[in-house]
Design an enzyme around this catalytic site. Sequence first.
Site, PDB file in Angstrom:
ATOM      1  N   LYS A  60       0.862  -1.105   0.123  1.00 12.67           N
ATOM      2  CA  LYS A  60      -0.017   0.030  -0.029  1.00 12.67           C
ATOM      3  C   LYS A  60       0.970   1.258  -0.054  1.00 12.67           C
ATOM      4  CE  LYS A  60      -3.850   2.032   2.787  1.00 12.67           C
ATOM      5  NZ  LYS A  60      -4.793   1.465   4.229  1.00 12.67           N
TER       6      LYS A  60
ATOM      7  N   SER B 210      -9.616   1.714   3.237  1.00 10.80           N
ATOM      8  CA  SER B 210      -8.615   2.339   2.276  1.00 10.80           C
ATOM      9  C   SER B 210      -7.850   1.671   1.435  1.00 10.80           C
ATOM     10  CB  SER B 210      -8.079   3.429   3.055  1.00 10.80           C
ATOM     11  OG  SER B 210      -6.850   2.935   3.995  1.00 10.80           O
TER      12      SER B 210
ATOM     13  N   SER C 142      -9.729  -0.922   7.274  1.00 14.48           N
ATOM     14  CA  SER C 142      -9.233  -0.891   6.021  1.00 14.48           C
ATOM     15  C   SER C 142      -8.446  -2.000   5.139  1.00 14.48           C
ATOM     16  CB  SER C 142      -8.285   0.442   5.717  1.00 14.48           C
ATOM     17  OG  SER C 142      -9.002   1.414   5.641  1.00 14.48           O
TER      18      SER C 142
HETATM   19  N1  GLN Z   1     -12.959   3.689   6.982  1.00 17.16           N
HETATM   20  C1  GLN Z   1     -12.029   4.080   8.222  1.00 17.16           C
HETATM   21  C2  GLN Z   1     -11.882   5.519   8.126  1.00 17.16           C
HETATM   22  O1  GLN Z   1     -12.044   6.186   7.147  1.00 17.16           O
HETATM   23  C3  GLN Z   1     -10.809   2.949   8.442  1.00 17.16           C
HETATM   24  C4  GLN Z   1      -9.821   3.538   7.466  1.00 17.16           C
HETATM   25  C5  GLN Z   1      -8.614   2.727   7.607  1.00 17.16           C
HETATM   26  O2  GLN Z   1      -8.868   1.710   8.356  1.00 17.16           O
HETATM   27  N2  GLN Z   1      -7.400   3.049   7.358  1.00 17.16           N
HETATM   28  O3  GLN Z   1     -11.238   6.062   8.895  1.00 17.16           O
END
Ligand code: GLN
Length: 506
Positions: free
Chosen positions: A83, A158, A182
């Site tokens: 990532k 994400s 994410s």
């Molecule tokens: N969807 C969550 C957020 O927007 C989790 C994001 C993540 O795990 N990086 O914060």
Amino acid sequence: MPTSKPVLDWNIIEIRDGVRSGDISAVEVCQASLDRIATYDPIYNAMTAVFRDEALEQAAAIDRLAQSDRSDRPLLGIPITIKDVICSRGQITTAASRILKDFRPPYDATVVTRLKQAGAIIIGKTNCDEFAMGSSTEHSAYGPTKNPWDTERSPGGSSGGAAAAVAAQFAPVSIGTDTGGSIRQPAAFCGVVGLKPTYGRVSRYGLLAFASSFDQIGPLTNSVEDAALILQVLAGVDPADATSVAQPVPDYNAVLKSDIRGTRIGVPRAMFEHADASIDKDVLRAYDSALNIFTAAGAELVDITLPHAAHAVPTYYLVAPAEASSNLARYDGVRYGLRASLDGAADTEKDLAAMYDRTRNSGFGTEVKRRIMLGTYALSAGYYDAYYGKAQQVRSLIRLDYDNVFAGDKSTAVDVVVMPTTPTAAFKLGEHEEDPLTMYLGDIFTVSANLTGLPALSVPAGLTTEQLPIGLQLIGRAFNEDFLLRLAHVYEQATPWHDARPTLKG
Ligand code: GLN
């Protein structure tokens, strides 16, 4: 050796053993991966960078190794994508943000060092929401990634690029990060396995921080066995990360073989009735049939309540942005990344504050700005106790909910909590554009594992009537990843879902 199937269908052990024995060259494997990316990534946009020449050079170096030097590397010749929030030396790392455009870190993240030492080949970086803030990979300076199952839909986020890269078979493994779901949510949306380890299990050194008390790095793979092999390499204490924990690392693959008779599975059904969950009926159906698989394998279902679960989303969306607002203060145009020009500004405005202002204003996207504002507000004098302080108290209560179900007396304690990974399957790109709150609510099942630091795994658990993947989530006791892997493996062996693959366009 499975010579009849294409190499990108092979699992990690098949590729590694093939490269070890010389049945296939590391260059062939790497080339297959690069070719597939070249063919399909123009459609899916899962990659933010591809390190073609470097990857091929590393593969050639592996092929030149003497037989004796090949034997002990657990990921020999395995192509891996990472990532874009994870640093790799000299390679572009941007967090999918304009503010880090062209940034090349001078060092490798610990996970990258470990993967390289294990013989893996980093072939590129994957797309994500900017600084990992989002659930759809739409908040990326590179534009959205498309879901390999349906190009009109989000791959989740994400780590959407990571999940899409595995589902589209760009490479068998992708390394993602999980701050509030994410890894697990995109894994569920793309029909792959995703594991968020216990907080402290894997070093965060070299990860561009979003919310430091939540962030964890973990694998996205085609199977539970592959996830176990990757965790084996990533896990362990790291002197460079004071929050990593010196807890012994078990042999994850050895435990896959044991059975699950007598396992007590916690079923938090009341959570699904909460109005915010708005759970899809296909997801519930898949959940119920997963429970049947576990009972058929000898597990026992136990009804549990997690009384504070309904507060998990608001708690997360206060504490995580608070930490983010502090972490992102470092992007000021001075030390690295973008520095906005002051050309055209009035002479009286050509000062340091104006440079900060212009840099951050043009460098950060809307969602990141929203979070910085939310977080700064929650931390400001006069509001700190009411918001941040209160959210931290609720965070403790959520942790207590889990302590109670895991550590209660023998007759009530459970070994694992099982719930859907997400209330729905993949949503359409743009569906939540006007209303970020509905997107936040979709994290209802994932954020608790980050608030509590507990390990959690998502495994493919069926398809909706629209042929979209559904995920099943297992949450375990701290440092019990081995147990989650074993349970998920039993489930996977009993179901066909991990073999289901999208038909790619192109
Ligand atoms: N969807 C969550 C957020 O927007 C989790 C994001 C993540 O795990 N990086 O914060």
